[in-house]
Design a protein around this motif. Sequence first.
Motif, PDB file in Angstrom:
ATOM      1  N   SER A 121       0.791  -1.232   0.000  1.00 45.61           N
ATOM      2  CA  SER A 121       0.000   0.000   0.000  1.00 45.61           C
ATOM      3  C   SER A 121       0.827   1.288   0.000  1.00 45.61           C
ATOM      4  CB  SER A 121      -0.922   0.015   1.237  1.00 45.61           C
ATOM      5  OG  SER A 121      -0.164  -0.063   2.440  1.00 45.61           O
ATOM      6  N   PHE A 122       2.143   1.204   0.068  1.00 41.84           N
ATOM      7  CA  PHE A 122       2.973   2.402   0.114  1.00 41.84           C
ATOM      8  C   PHE A 122       3.022   3.103  -1.246  1.00 41.84           C
ATOM      9  CE2 PHE A 122       7.137   4.661   0.493  1.00 41.84           C
ATOM     10  CZ  PHE A 122       6.843   5.398   1.630  1.00 41.84           C
ATOM     11  N   ILE A 123       2.862   2.330  -2.311  1.00 47.30           N
ATOM     12  CA  ILE A 123       2.809   2.876  -3.669  1.00 47.30           C
ATOM     13  C   ILE A 123       1.344   3.001  -4.077  1.00 47.30           C
ATOM     14  CG2 ILE A 123       3.348   2.411  -6.093  1.00 47.30           C
ATOM     15  CD1 ILE A 123       5.903   1.080  -5.190  1.00 47.30           C
ATOM     16  N   LYS A 124       0.947   4.218  -4.502  1.00 48.44           N
ATOM     17  CA  LYS A 124      -0.465   4.481  -4.792  1.00 48.44           C
ATOM     18  C   LYS A 124      -0.618   5.199  -6.130  1.00 48.44           C
ATOM     19  CE  LYS A 124      -1.398   5.221   0.166  1.00 48.44           C
ATOM     20  NZ  LYS A 124      -0.007   5.218   0.645  1.00 48.44           N
ATOM     21  N   LEU A 125      -1.769   4.969  -6.755  1.00 53.86           N
ATOM     22  CA  LEU A 125      -2.118   5.673  -7.990  1.00 53.86           C
ATOM     23  C   LEU A 125      -3.022   6.847  -7.631  1.00 53.86           C
ATOM     24  CD1 LEU A 125      -2.270   5.928 -11.107  1.00 53.86           C
ATOM     25  CD2 LEU A 125      -4.246   4.394 -11.022  1.00 53.86           C
ATOM     26  N   VAL A 126      -2.582   8.051  -7.951  1.00 56.60           N
ATOM     27  CA  VAL A 126      -3.375   9.245  -7.701  1.00 56.60           C
ATOM     28  C   VAL A 126      -3.748   9.876  -9.038  1.00 56.60           C
ATOM     29  CG1 VAL A 126      -1.294  10.669  -7.445  1.00 56.60           C
ATOM     30  CG2 VAL A 126      -3.438  11.496  -6.516  1.00 56.60           C
ATOM     31  N   ALA A 127      -5.002  10.307  -9.156  1.00 55.95           N
ATOM     32  CA  ALA A 127      -5.493  10.954 -10.381  1.00 55.95           C
ATOM     33  C   ALA A 127      -5.905  12.388 -10.060  1.00 55.95           C
ATOM     34  CB  ALA A 127      -6.674  10.187 -10.950  1.00 55.95           C
ATOM     35  N   ARG A 128      -5.847  13.246 -11.054  1.00 51.64           N
ATOM     36  CA  ARG A 128      -6.186  14.657 -10.844  1.00 51.64           C
ATOM     37  C   ARG A 128      -7.683  14.822 -10.637  1.00 51.64           C
ATOM     38  NH1 ARG A 128      -8.566  16.687 -15.345  1.00 51.64           N
ATOM     39  NH2 ARG A 128      -8.064  15.750 -17.380  1.00 51.64           N
ATOM     40  N   ASP A 129      -8.035  16.003 -10.154  1.00 47.31           N
ATOM     41  CA  ASP A 129      -9.425  16.344  -9.904  1.00 47.31           C
ATOM     42  C   ASP A 129     -10.263  16.150 -11.174  1.00 47.31           C
ATOM     43  OD1 ASP A 129     -11.651  17.375  -8.511  1.00 47.31           O
ATOM     44  OD2 ASP A 129     -11.299  19.368  -9.355  1.00 47.31           O
ATOM     45  N   GLY A 130     -11.391  15.501 -11.025  1.00 46.71           N
ATOM     46  CA  GLY A 130     -12.276  15.269 -12.160  1.00 46.71           C
ATOM     47  C   GLY A 130     -12.167  13.878 -12.757  1.00 46.71           C
ATOM     48  N   PRO A 144      11.424   7.344 -15.587  1.00 47.00           N
ATOM     49  CA  PRO A 144      11.937   6.220 -16.373  1.00 47.00           C
ATOM     50  C   PRO A 144      12.902   5.328 -15.594  1.00 47.00           C
ATOM     51  CG  PRO A 144      11.976   8.231 -17.658  1.00 47.00           C
ATOM     52  CD  PRO A 144      11.652   8.642 -16.252  1.00 47.00           C
ATOM     53  N   GLY A 145      12.726   4.018 -15.778  1.00 47.94           N
ATOM     54  CA  GLY A 145      13.650   3.054 -15.197  1.00 47.94           C
ATOM     55  C   GLY A 145      13.425   2.751 -13.732  1.00 47.94           C
ATOM     56  N   THR A 146      12.374   3.326 -13.123  1.00 46.79           N
ATOM     57  CA  THR A 146      12.116   3.098 -11.710  1.00 46.79           C
ATOM     58  C   THR A 146      10.914   2.178 -11.530  1.00 46.79           C
ATOM     59  OG1 THR A 146      10.577   4.941 -11.420  1.00 46.79           O
ATOM     60  CG2 THR A 146      12.940   5.438 -11.256  1.00 46.79           C
ATOM     61  N   VAL A 147      10.623   1.866 -10.263  1.00 50.51           N
ATOM     62  CA  VAL A 147       9.466   1.033  -9.958  1.00 50.51           C
ATOM     63  C   VAL A 147       8.178   1.725 -10.388  1.00 50.51           C
ATOM     64  CG1 VAL A 147       9.150   1.927  -7.615  1.00 50.51           C
ATOM     65  CG2 VAL A 147       8.408  -0.391  -8.163  1.00 50.51           C
ATOM     66  N   ASN A 148       8.200   3.053 -10.463  1.00 47.38           N
ATOM     67  CA  ASN A 148       7.038   3.801 -10.942  1.00 47.38           C
ATOM     68  C   ASN A 148       6.664   3.382 -12.357  1.00 47.38           C
ATOM     69  OD1 ASN A 148       7.136   6.357 -12.990  1.00 47.38           O
ATOM     70  ND2 ASN A 148       5.365   6.505 -11.626  1.00 47.38           N
ATOM     71  N   GLU A 149       7.663   3.217 -13.224  1.00 45.92           N
ATOM     72  CA  GLU A 149       7.377   2.815 -14.602  1.00 45.92           C
ATOM     73  C   GLU A 149       6.842   1.386 -14.656  1.00 45.92           C
ATOM     74  OE1 GLU A 149       9.275   3.240 -19.052  1.00 45.92           O
ATOM     75  OE2 GLU A 149      10.644   3.240 -17.348  1.00 45.92           O
ATOM     76  N   TYR A 150       7.430   0.515 -13.842  1.00 49.80           N
ATOM     77  CA  TYR A 150       6.953  -0.871 -13.791  1.00 49.80           C
ATOM     78  C   TYR A 150       5.512  -0.917 -13.274  1.00 49.80           C
ATOM     79  CZ  TYR A 150       6.339  -5.645 -12.091  1.00 49.80           C
ATOM     80  OH  TYR A 150       5.850  -6.903 -11.830  1.00 49.80           O
ATOM     81  N   ALA A 151       5.241  -0.171 -12.197  1.00 54.21           N
ATOM     82  CA  ALA A 151       3.901  -0.175 -11.624  1.00 54.21           C
ATOM     83  C   ALA A 151       2.882   0.421 -12.591  1.00 54.21           C
ATOM     84  CB  ALA A 151       3.898   0.602 -10.303  1.00 54.21           C
ATOM     85  N   THR A 152       3.305   1.424 -13.364  1.00 53.79           N
ATOM     86  CA  THR A 152       2.414   1.998 -14.383  1.00 53.79           C
ATOM     87  C   THR A 152       2.007   0.925 -15.388  1.00 53.79           C
ATOM     88  OG1 THR A 152       3.448   4.190 -14.168  1.00 53.79           O
ATOM     89  CG2 THR A 152       2.190   3.761 -16.175  1.00 53.79           C
ATOM     90  N   ALA A 158      -3.474  -4.566 -15.833  1.00 53.24           N
ATOM     91  CA  ALA A 158      -4.597  -4.996 -15.001  1.00 53.24           C
ATOM     92  C   ALA A 158      -5.925  -4.465 -15.521  1.00 53.24           C
ATOM     93  CB  ALA A 158      -4.383  -4.535 -13.561  1.00 53.24           C
ATOM     94  N   LYS A 159      -5.890  -3.299 -16.152  1.00 55.11           N
ATOM     95  CA  LYS A 159      -7.120  -2.675 -16.651  1.00 55.11           C
ATOM     96  C   LYS A 159      -7.314  -2.869 -18.162  1.00 55.11           C
ATOM     97  CE  LYS A 159      -8.048  -1.059 -12.582  1.00 55.11           C
ATOM     98  NZ  LYS A 159      -9.221  -1.570 -11.798  1.00 55.11           N
ATOM     99  N   ASN A 160      -6.446  -3.708 -18.757  1.00 57.45           N
ATOM    100  CA  ASN A 160      -6.531  -3.997 -20.201  1.00 57.45           C
ATOM    101  C   ASN A 160      -6.474  -2.730 -21.051  1.00 57.45           C
ATOM    102  OD1 ASN A 160      -6.836  -6.894 -19.993  1.00 57.45           O
ATOM    103  ND2 ASN A 160      -8.932  -6.523 -19.273  1.00 57.45           N
ATOM    104  N   ILE A 161      -5.563  -1.839 -20.675  1.00 59.40           N
ATOM    105  CA  ILE A 161      -5.359  -0.588 -21.404  1.00 59.40           C
ATOM    106  C   ILE A 161      -4.059  -0.684 -22.200  1.00 59.40           C
ATOM    107  CG2 ILE A 161      -4.990   1.903 -21.183  1.00 59.40           C
ATOM    108  CD1 ILE A 161      -6.543   1.743 -18.525  1.00 59.40           C
ATOM    109  N   THR A 208      -3.988   1.077  -4.838  1.00 61.36           N
ATOM    110  CA  THR A 208      -2.624   0.856  -4.348  1.00 61.36           C
ATOM    111  C   THR A 208      -1.976  -0.242  -5.174  1.00 61.36           C
ATOM    112  OG1 THR A 208      -3.165  -0.887  -2.745  1.00 61.36           O
ATOM    113  CG2 THR A 208      -3.418   1.412  -2.014  1.00 61.36           C
ATOM    114  N   SER A 209      -0.673  -0.395  -5.039  1.00 57.37           N
ATOM    115  CA  SER A 209       0.020  -1.422  -5.831  1.00 57.37           C
ATOM    116  C   SER A 209      -0.483  -2.823  -5.498  1.00 57.37           C
ATOM    117  CB  SER A 209       1.535  -1.338  -5.609  1.00 57.37           C
ATOM    118  OG  SER A 209       1.889  -1.724  -4.294  1.00 57.37           O
ATOM    119  N   GLY A 210      -0.925  -3.021  -4.260  1.00 57.02           N
ATOM    120  CA  GLY A 210      -1.460  -4.336  -3.890  1.00 57.02           C
ATOM    121  C   GLY A 210      -2.710  -4.687  -4.666  1.00 57.02           C
ATOM    122  N   ASP A 211      -3.464  -3.681  -5.074  1.00 48.43           N
ATOM    123  CA  ASP A 211      -4.685  -3.920  -5.847  1.00 48.43           C
ATOM    124  C   ASP A 211      -4.383  -4.472  -7.239  1.00 48.43           C
ATOM    125  OD1 ASP A 211      -6.293  -2.910  -3.774  1.00 48.43           O
ATOM    126  OD2 ASP A 211      -6.080  -0.857  -4.509  1.00 48.43           O
TER     127      ASP A 211
END
Length: 320
Positions: A121-130, A144-152, A158-161, A208-211
């Motif tokens: 749960s320490f890594i989370k996806l946040v979206a802008r208002d709206g 680039p090259g970090t866990v952020n890119e992998y998690a993205t 997971a969402k078939n995008i 969260t990343s666990g999701d």
Amino acid sequence: MKMRTLRVAAAALLITVAGAACAENQTADGSGGSAAEPSANVTFGVGVDPAYSPIYLADQDKLFTASGVNVTVTQFQEGTGGLDAILAKQGQFTASTESSLLNRATRGDIKGLAVFSQSPSFIKLVARDGISDVNGIKKYGVVPGTVNEYATNKVLAAKNISRDSVEFVNASPAEMPALLQRGDVDGYIMWEPWPSRGVANGGKILLTSGDIGYVYNLVIGVDGAWYEANKDAAKKVVETIGKACEQLTADPAKAGSVTEKAIKVPAAEAENLLKGVECKVRDFTDEDLKRYAEIAQFQQDSKIVEKAADPASVMIRGLV
């Protein structure tokens, strides 16, 4: 896939927290003195977020010195800074995500010694208002090259995008909240405190990343050649971080106080951000290596690296 890069105004912020020099002249077993005289000099690179609290504690309470190792803790804007310092022969130790370590291990002799922190749960996806749904995110903030890119990538899968249907905006972690507020990015999946900073700028946590089936690891990394010549000293460093984790587990409030002193994040906020984070030094498991292999393959498939790192040879098992 469209790619847009923003120039980063703040590069590798370097703050020396404790004094000592590099250890280029240690003996093969790392023995350079008695209990009163530290046996090795080590530069330890860390990032600037609460997840590094056990290293902050070990530094501030002189736990490294008590174990017989003279450690300089150096803070970088990103956890990858410590890895780059090792590649440049300007440091011996670092703490980073498994993803970043595997990336840099393809460029030089970097090894992983142990896991010291993990959380779903320490890594989370946040979206802008709206934006209230992942499908509404069309521009992702990426380091680039970090866990952020992998998690993205995990979010998209997971969402078939399709990756080709979204835009990636490259920036540093510290820039993400402002980019979100301005609408330059629609969302980003990042380690704390940057998701909470995004929420403070009007954003909303979507998952969260666990999701999406990812429990991140923070790994103690080391210069491979230095490790081979200083195994005893390396073991002391790892054991000291283990003791620091035990203290923080017994007294979570201490994680907040040492983080506030190290990086000026309010103690109460730091303690709250660390809820759900397990601070414990442990050996690598077969399950870890399987997941690391998936990360390494993603890095090759995404052309982040030319050839995937081999987790079995990068991660040293049995030290803990």
